[in-house]
Design an enzyme around this catalytic site. Structure first.
Site, PDB file in Angstrom:
ATOM      1  N   GLU A   1      10.752  -6.174  -4.986  1.00 48.15           N
ATOM      2  CA  GLU A   1      11.348  -5.407  -3.900  1.00 48.15           C
ATOM      3  C   GLU A   1      11.688  -4.021  -4.420  1.00 48.15           C
ATOM      4  O   GLU A   1      11.948  -3.857  -5.612  1.00 48.15           O
ATOM      5  CB  GLU A   1      12.655  -6.055  -3.409  1.00 48.15           C
TER       6      GLU A   1
ATOM      7  N   GLU B   1       4.427   5.744 -12.716  1.00 47.74           N
ATOM      8  CA  GLU B   1       5.220   4.520 -12.563  1.00 47.74           C
ATOM      9  C   GLU B   1       5.894   4.463 -11.194  1.00 47.74           C
ATOM     10  O   GLU B   1       5.963   3.402 -10.581  1.00 47.74           O
ATOM     11  CB  GLU B   1       6.279   4.426 -13.674  1.00 47.74           C
TER      12      GLU B   1
END
Ligand SMILES: [Zn+2]
Length: 167
Positions: free
Chosen positions: A137, A86
């Site tokens: 972001e 992840e």
């Protein structure tokens, strides 16, 4: 509640009710029980020079809000493997888990019950940082000036880290 309407084994309509000591979906045709265990996630604390890595979520739930990097642990993965995957997917960073901080349970989400596993991850090289998959972001925030996070469990895991680093 539509998604367990039918038995995934034989296609009959499921029933919902008392079965083996809890309320569950089960099939009266073939007796398959459709368990709904909490789904574990790797939820990551990545610190760098007293700053915490956060990602702006590109998808719901919590779209447009800041949260800790992480996600569901996949079949065949350990929590540590899920954490590394992840981290790489969302932030393009390589890291390794150094500490299990604790867990937080989030009930009745769109994914069912979730068991968040808060993990501290050490990143060696920050130069590759770049938002990826599911993240608009990815930015380091000063640890004492964090924005409001998308989920109470993320705040709780940040607090677990804060407690640990103060002690
Ligand atoms: Zn069935």
């Amino acid at each position: 509640m539509g998604y367990l309407e039918f038995c995934s084994n034989c296609g009959e309509k499921n029933q919902f009710g008392e079965k083996d000591g809890n309320k569950r979906y089960f099939c009266s045709q073939c007796s398959t029980i459709h368990y709904e265990n909490p789904k574990p996630t790797a939820t990551l604390i990545c610190m760098h020079q007293n700053q915490l890595l956060l990602v702006k979520r590109a998808v719901d739930p919590g779209k447009g809000m800041w949260g800790l990097p992480g996600g569901f642990i996949e079949r065949g993965e350990t929590p540590e493997m899920g954490a590394q995957r992840e981290l790489l997917e969302e932030t393009n960073l390589q890291g390794s888990v150094s500490n299990l901080l604790g867990t937080c349970s989030h009930f009745n989400t769109v994914f069912g019950d979730i068991l968040l596993m808060g993990m501290e991850v050490q990143v060696e090289d920050w130069s590759t940082l770049k938002a990826g998959d599911d993240a608009e972001e990815a930015i380091l925030f000063p640890f004492d000036e964090l924005p409001k996070l998308a989920f109470p469990c993320h705040e709780k895991i940040v607090n677990m880290y804060r407690q640990k680093s103060l002690s």
